[in-house]
Motif scaffolding. Structure first.
Motif, short mmCIF file in Angstrom:
data_model
loop_
_atom_site.label_atom_id
_atom_site.label_comp_id
_atom_site.label_asym_id
_atom_site.label_seq_id
_atom_site.Cartn_x
_atom_site.Cartn_y
_atom_site.Cartn_z
N ASP A 1 7.94 0.91 0.57
CA ASP A 1 6.98 0.59 1.62
C ASP A 1 7.57 -0.55 2.44
N PHE A 2 8.23 -0.18 3.55
CA PHE A 2 8.89 -1.19 4.38
C PHE A 2 7.87 -2.15 4.99
N ASP B 1 7.22 -4.63 2.33
CA ASP B 1 8.41 -5.20 1.71
C ASP B 1 8.39 -5.00 0.18
N THR B 2 7.96 -3.80 -0.27
CA THR B 2 7.88 -3.53 -1.70
C THR B 2 8.44 -2.15 -2.00
N ALA B 3 8.71 -1.95 -3.27
CA ALA B 3 9.17 -0.63 -3.74
C ALA B 3 8.63 -0.41 -5.14
N PHE B 4 8.58 0.87 -5.54
CA PHE B 4 8.05 1.24 -6.85
C PHE B 4 9.00 2.28 -7.46
N HIS B 5 9.32 2.09 -8.73
CA HIS B 5 10.05 3.10 -9.50
C HIS B 5 9.04 3.76 -10.43
N GLN B 6 9.01 5.11 -10.41
CA GLN B 6 8.03 5.84 -11.21
C GLN B 6 8.72 6.83 -12.15
#
Length: 581
Positions: free
Chosen positions: A86-87, A90-95
């Motif tokens: 999610d630019f 400023d986050t990211a998720f590993h699933q």
């Protein structure tokens, strides 16, 4: 993709400006709602392997997933991997996605902290790119980004803080990931569904370390055998006459525990390990331990456990001593030893009685050994036993797991068509407390076994475990002795079991005696073992031994008795062959 062309004249400037404004708004709305799809491929020079990654883009969000075909028959525990970026936030998720009801994720920041150096602008794969370089874990990285596509995309979070779309990156000049195609869809249905690519519910949150551990744990097939099981001397224990499945039963006055299991056959690419922990439950001494399997044969070691050691075939040495069930006979197969281990001096139970400067006692001894080459004895109806020789009412407690680790993603392979094994001998007297004799025959004799090599073997090895015992100054425990292995009467191999690193394991030995010179009893070198360690098998290559009957002889210069003291040797051997395809 829909392409519109317009011819605008200068006849009416106001109309022109209005028209341009409307077209810009329309194109902006279409682009904002479009789902872009980018396909990347990764490869290493000379490897021949290529993997593919699909990146879906919508509204400053990315979904990164593998584009490789799934295995037709996958191993259990495989997860689908998704990375969401999610630019805007400023986050990211590993699933990790296992099923609709089982998903786990972790979050990371897009601020990677990489120090990029801009080098130049150049055309790469048809895109106008800015080239950056950086170093990650001593690897030189070259990255090419284009800002001409008017959105942001990357197949990895590693470079997510760079502007634009990643076109290519290389690691050390030979591992490459590159963009191979880009497309977008602006149909009404897609526009309605493409406001976000990040699911509203990602599952259960875990920190990154826990998520990584969970993924590995689910890939491992864990077979619990014993859990906090007591091995002690107790002559009042009742003797079982039947062995039900999945029940831990004591034998030989409590110094053996046994469990019957029904084990699933595993594909050949799985590596199988025995993982064992041991704690003193009252016994202060270093003791011989063995994890073993009872192989099927007409006369079975199981009969000895239920009835008496007298049912086993015996050999008699030159001094008239008898040794029960120690070698391969026509109707009898000896125990298959998985792990030979030695308890430390009183770990756990005696921790509070002594202290050492700058050292903390361990709470348990831990042993882990690869037993993959004995996999034939770990499928179907299996009797697994554990022995610790001791005369203490509290004795010891152990836990044992068999763990299988995959080396491939597909569940396939028939192990029975690949391996041939034959147990030859085992002089470790696990029924010591029921009268089975110590391995003292080498003082006057050697041990000879006749065996038959089948047709069709492409390789053949002897898996050999040897430890010397006799715990006084000149006993074989403390004196190196050469083991000579003869094949058909001819010396073929020479091996001297010896461990000189026993002082490494001092923190497992709180009850070990401390001497005037600063050493502890547990520090002293020994014949193939240390208190608190497992003895590693050694392998001798017998490839090329012709099909048919042969003999193997074990000769050891065992020391002589000194009063009530005597030396003994625990040796076990299994032939392991690979069938020719």
């Amino acid at each position: 993709m829909y392409i519109c062309t317009f011819n605008i004249t200068n006849r009416n400037t106001m109309i022109k400006r209005t028209f341009i404004f409307l077209v810009t708004v329309i194109l902006t709305l279409c682009t904002a709602n479009a789902q872009y799809q980018l396909l990347y491929e990764s490869f290493t020079d000379g490897s021949g392997d290529t993997s593919r990654t699909l990146v879906t883009v919508a509204n400053e969000q990315l979904c990164i997933a593998s584009a490789d075909p799934e295995e037709a028959n996958p191993i259990p525990g495989i997860a689908k991997h998704y990375t969401y970026i999610d630019f805007a936030h400023d986050t990211a998720f590993h699933q990790l996605y296992y099923t609709e009801k089982e998903q786990y994720f972790t979050g990371i920041s897009l601020r990677t902290g990489n120090n990029y150096e801009f080098e130049k602008v150049e055309i790469v794969d048809g895109y106008r790119c800015k080239k950056y370089t950086t170093s990650l874990f001593s690897n030189r990285m070259e990255i090419w980004m284009t800002e001409d596509l008017k959105y942001r995309a990357t197949p990895t979070t590693t470079f997510a803080d760079l502007p634009g779309v990643l076109v290519r990156y290389t690691r050390n000049g030979n591992a490459t990931t590159r963009l191979v195609s880009e497309s977008f869809e602006t149909s009404r249905r897609k526009m309605m569904d493409s406001k976000t690519v990040i699911p509203a519910n990602l599952g259960t949150y875990m920190n990154s370390r826990a998520l990584n551990n969970l993924e590995k744990e689910k890939l491992v097939i864990n077979i619990p055998v014993f859990r906090d099981a007591q091995i002690c001397f107790n002559p009042k224990l009742p003797k079982a006459s039947t062995i039900p499945y999945d029940t831990t039963l004591p034998f030989s006055n409590g110094t053996i525990i046994l469990k019957r299991l029904n084990l699933k056959q595993l594909p050949a690419h799985y590596q199988i390990f025995a993982e064992l922990t041991e704690q003193s439950n009252g016994d202060a001494y270093d003791r011989t331990g063995s994890i073993f399997v009872i192989p099927a044969s007409k006369i079975s070691f199981l009969n000895a456990l239920i009835d008496s050691v007298g049912v086993l075939p015996t050999i008699t040495n030159k001094n008239g001593e008898q040794y029960q069930g120690i070698k391969l006979e026509k109707d009898y197969t000896p125990l298959v030893e998985l792990v030979r281990f030695f308890t430390p001096f009183g770990v756990h139970h005696f921790n509070q009685y002594r202290s050492l400067n700058n050292k903390e006692w361990e709470d348990a001894a831990y042993y882990k050994q690869d037993i993959s080459d004995l996999r034939q004895y770990l499928q179907g109806n299996v009797y697994i036993g554990a022995f610790i020789g001791n005369y203490d009412a509290g004795g010891h407690k152990i836990s044992l797991d068999l763990k299988a680790y995959p080396e491939g993603y597909e569940w396939s392979g028939d192990i029975n068509k690949e391996y041939w094994t034959l147990p030859l001998f085992n002089t470790c007297n696990v029924m010591e407390m029921s009268g089975q004799n110590y391995g003292t025959l080498f003082g006057t004799d050697s041990l000879t076994v006749t065996f038959t090599v089948p047709e069709g073997l492409s390789s053949l090895r002897l898996r050999y475990i040897s430890t010397g015992h006799g715990g006084w100054d000149t006993g074989d425990e403390f004196v190196p002795k050469e083991n000579v292995i003869l094949i058909d009467g001819q010396p073929r191999f020479r091996h001297t079991p010896w461990r000189s690193d026993c002082g490494t394991f001092r923190v497992f030995n709180p009850a070990s005696g401390n001497f005037w010179n600063g050493l502890s009893s547990s520090d002293y070198s020994r014949s193939g073992w240390c208190p608190g360690t497992a003895t590693q098998p050694v392998y001798f290559d017998l490839t090329g031994l012709t099909p048919g009957e042969h003999t193997i002889t074990i000769a050891i210069p065992q020391g002589q008795r000194e009063g009530s003291y005597f030396s003994a040797w625990n040796v076990s051997g299994v032939l392991i062959g690979t069938m020719r395809r």
